[in-house]
Design an enzyme around this catalytic site. Structure first.
Site, PDB file in Angstrom:
ATOM      1  N   GLY A  49       1.608   0.815   3.675  1.00 45.19           N
ATOM      2  CA  GLY A  49       2.541   1.699   4.353  1.00 45.19           C
ATOM      3  C   GLY A  49       1.908   2.358   5.560  1.00 45.19           C
ATOM      4  CB  SER A  50       2.861   5.406   7.348  1.00 45.59           C
ATOM      5  OG  SER A  50       2.765   6.425   6.354  1.00 45.59           O
ATOM      6  N   GLY A  82      -1.165   6.576   3.536  1.00 45.12           N
ATOM      7  CA  GLY A  82      -2.475   6.215   3.011  1.00 45.12           C
ATOM      8  C   GLY A  82      -3.369   7.426   2.845  1.00 45.12           C
ATOM      9  CD  GLU A  97      -1.139  -4.690   5.270  1.00 50.05           C
ATOM     10  OE1 GLU A  97      -0.405  -4.664   6.291  1.00 50.05           O
ATOM     11  OE2 GLU A  97      -0.935  -5.398   4.286  1.00 50.05           O
ATOM     12  CB  CYS A 116       1.961  -5.867   7.873  1.00 45.62           C
ATOM     13  SG  CYS A 116       2.953  -5.135   6.564  1.00 45.62           S
TER      14      CYS A 116
END
Length: 458
Positions: free
Chosen positions: A208-209, A213, A230, A264
């Site tokens: 995610g963002s 994270g 990630e 991504c």
């Protein structure tokens, strides 16, 4: 009033799905069930666990038309692309295929006097926090190897793709995976953080963002729970002077615009050798103008709405700021652009790294293109970024691509392709993209811990 999660369809702004979140006590109970089920699950053979995962994948494959339609409603991908079963199956199948070898003990000695070996043992309960942009494929990256390795899994899917978590649970349970071994849950941020801070999980995988994270790592601080992340990306493409121009245009523009740029590892900035720059831009503009923006349920649509109006607003803001600072927009507004989720795909020239569109993650259908004089300038610009997920080099020279790749601060280097995840290679990143090791044999290493045995016999 019960706290709920709402999936707002980008097609028309309506509420597509709404689900109540679990209370903290209910969520704790779900984790307790997963923990209690883990020992028996791990006692099964690797082959049995892998076969059950394969069977679950086959269950998903029975409903690909439904998958494509539901994804269109949830996150706007056109039905013409048929959902995600191809990549979903490829990744899960590969991880099942390599499981026995990847999880085999490392035997140092097996003699009359001693047995010395290192085993891979499951971490316990794995929390998978999956994103909406490729909701089946990103989830299976961790769900499949985690289960095969003997962990139980708690899946928290993105609000934008609530149905995907439900569909995965249906498939795994129909295949015979016990309900407590694989659970799909609806959690808010506070409950998720509380569970992590209470050490309810042996491993957390978050996609995610950057902000998300950080929240995961903050929740895990002091617990020693491993957190794999990630996060953002600003992936570059470089077209060398010796590149096949048409292949470079087709590859990089598809990498920039597919899924409305919500990938991504999508291409967000392109550097072209000055000898090819004008021709590249001309062909790229023609490529984008041929796209058809529209309702993703229409089979003629090639680019759908962005998944959420606020995502589109951020892309528009980056484009407007760049134009105000001297960039040139090469694509006239499409008639279907509604100022909301339906956004004209855009190419910008005259861009610099002082502009947010060349620094911050856009995650939408916009790409800036800059000319460069040589490899050194390209490398410097490609590395001038806070993110590091993938980089693509279009060239006829494989040795040059590897030399350039060795200098790039990135997790994956592509030559003459982009925007692809190879399950045999480690999916990883650096800098603000986060740290993790997904898929490949290293994916199994991340989802297990080493346990050493020194058995002295005489």
């Amino acid at each position: 009033m019960t706290n709920t999660l709402k999936c707002i369809s980008p097609i028309d702004g309506s509420v597509y799905l709404e689900r109540p979140v679990l209370s903290l006590d209910e969520a704790r109970a779900a984790c307790d069930r997963a923990s209690a089920a883990q020992e028996d699950w791990a006692a099964r053979s690797i082959a049995e666990r892998a076969d059950l995962v394969r069977a679950a994948v086959a269950e998903v494959g029975k409903h690909t038309d439904r998958m494509a339609e539901e994804l269109a409603h949830q996150m706007g991908r056109p039905v013409r692309y048929g959902g995600e079963f191809g990549g979903f199956n490829e990744r899960a199948s590969y991880m099942a295929e390599i499981a026995e070898e990847a999880l085999a003990p490392i035997v140092i000695e097996d003699s009359a006097t001693a047995t010395r070996q290192i085993k891979r043992v499951p971490r316990g309960v794995v929390l998978v926090v999956a994103p909406w942009n490729y909701p089946y494929m990103t989830a299976i990256n961790t769900v499949a190897p985690a289960l095969i390795a003997g962990n139980t899994v708690v899946l928290k899917h993105a609000t934008q793709t609530l149905r995907v978590g439900e569909r995965l649970a249906e498939a795994f349970h129909a295949a015979g995976v016990p309900k407590d071994v694989f659970q799909n849950v609806f959690l808010d941020h506070d409950t998720t953080s509380a569970l992590i801070s209470e050490r309810r999980f042996g491993f957390v995988n978050f996609t995610g963002s950057v902000g998300g994270g950080r929240a995961m790592e903050h929740a895990a601080a002091g617990t020693f729970t491993p957190v794999a992340t990630e996060l953002g990306g600003k992936d570059p493409g470089y077209v060398r002077a010796d590149a096949d121009l048409d292949a470079a245009v087709n590859g990089l523009m598809d990498g920039a615009m597919f899924n409305a740029g919500q990938c991504c590892c999508g291409i967000e900035r392109i550097y072209v050798h000055e000898s090819l720059y004008d021709a590249y831009v001309e062909k790229a503009v023609a490529w984008v103008k041929a796209l058809k923006l529209g309702n993703p349920l229409d089979t003629e649509t090639t680019i759908g709405p962005m998944a959420n109006v606020r995502f589109a607003a951020e892309v528009r803001a980056q484009i407007d700021e760049a134009i105000a600072d001297g960039a040139t927009a090469l694509i006239e507004p499409f008639p279907q652009d509604d100022g909301g989720a339906y956004l004209t795909p855009q190419i910008l020239t005259g861009v610099t790294h002082d502009m947010r569109v060349m620094r911050d993650e856009s995650f939408g259908p916009v790409v800036g293109i800059m000319p460069v004089k040589d490899d050194d300038e390209a490398v410097a610009l490609m590395n001038n970024c806070q993110f590091g997920l993938t980089a693509a080099i279009f060239t006829a020279d494989a040795e040059a691509a590897e030399r350039i790749g060795d200098r790039l601060e990135t997790g994956t280097v592509f030559m003459n392709r982009c925007d692809y995840l190879d399950p045999a290679l480690c999916w990883t990143g650096c800098k603000d993209t986060g740290q993790g090791a997904g898929l490949s044999v290293l994916g199994y290493h991340a989802l297990t811990r080493p346990k050493s045995y020194h058995l002295k016999k005489a």
